[in-house]
Design an enzyme around this catalytic site. Sequence first.
Site, PDB file in Angstrom:
ATOM      1  N   CYS A   7       0.810  -1.228   0.000  1.00 22.06           N
ATOM      2  CA  CYS A   7       0.000   0.000   0.000  1.00 22.06           C
ATOM      3  C   CYS A   7       0.842   1.278   0.000  1.00 22.06           C
ATOM      4  CB  CYS A   7      -0.950   0.004   1.197  1.00 22.06           C
ATOM      5  SG  CYS A   7      -0.110   0.162   2.784  1.00 22.06           S
ATOM      6  N   CYS A  65      24.707  24.398  18.555  1.00 24.64           N
ATOM      7  CA  CYS A  65      24.657  23.240  19.441  1.00 24.64           C
ATOM      8  C   CYS A  65      24.820  23.686  20.893  1.00 24.64           C
ATOM      9  CB  CYS A  65      25.761  22.248  19.074  1.00 24.64           C
ATOM     10  SG  CYS A  65      25.887  20.838  20.197  1.00 24.64           S
ATOM     11  N   CYS A  68      28.474  21.818  22.241  1.00 20.55           N
ATOM     12  CA  CYS A  68      29.815  22.189  21.774  1.00 20.55           C
ATOM     13  C   CYS A  68      29.872  23.558  21.101  1.00 20.55           C
ATOM     14  CB  CYS A  68      30.370  21.120  20.826  1.00 20.55           C
ATOM     15  SG  CYS A  68      29.575  21.080  19.202  1.00 20.55           S
ATOM     16  N   ASP A  84      -3.676  18.450  15.164  1.00 21.12           N
ATOM     17  CA  ASP A  84      -3.987  19.852  14.938  1.00 21.12           C
ATOM     18  C   ASP A  84      -2.931  20.798  15.516  1.00 21.12           C
ATOM     19  OD1 ASP A  84      -4.654  19.285  17.563  1.00 21.12           O
ATOM     20  OD2 ASP A  84      -6.364  20.651  17.601  1.00 21.12           O
ATOM     21  N   GLU A  85      -1.886  20.250  16.125  1.00 16.08           N
ATOM     22  CA  GLU A  85      -0.786  21.065  16.639  1.00 16.08           C
ATOM     23  C   GLU A  85       0.443  20.880  15.753  1.00 16.08           C
ATOM     24  OE1 GLU A  85      -0.174  20.996  20.867  1.00 16.08           O
ATOM     25  OE2 GLU A  85      -2.152  20.147  21.158  1.00 16.08           O
ATOM     26  N   CYS A  93      23.720  17.697  16.192  1.00 16.12           N
ATOM     27  CA  CYS A  93      24.946  18.404  15.838  1.00 16.12           C
ATOM     28  C   CYS A  93      25.809  17.520  14.921  1.00 16.12           C
ATOM     29  CB  CYS A  93      25.730  18.753  17.103  1.00 16.12           C
ATOM     30  SG  CYS A  93      27.307  19.588  16.781  1.00 16.12           S
TER      31      CYS A  93
END
Length: 104
Positions: A7, A65, A68, A84-85, A93
């Site tokens: 599918c 980052c 580092c 919906d959010e 990094c």
Amino acid sequence: MEFCPKCKSMMFPGAGNIECRKCGYTKEQGAATEDMVSKAKQDDREVTILEENFDQGLPTTAARCPECGHNVAYWWLRQLRSADESETRFFKCVKCAATWREYD
């Protein structure tokens, strides 16, 4: 990431195999797939973390980052909350492999 040959939906790791949640097709999980992702607990939820060199195909962006201070990171999106959010953006990094996420 693997897709179902029946599918064309995304397949997810299950109990020793990879399963399609849409049509139920299953495929035995190979050693390479098992090493691709791991789960980490963060804020009482499991978060997918990319392991080793499997992140090299991901896009990069300018992001500092927190570990580092390097200014380039891989990034990917993951839907953690309801549909919906907005999605959550994760960063890794390219120098030290520290992983963090962006909060909206």
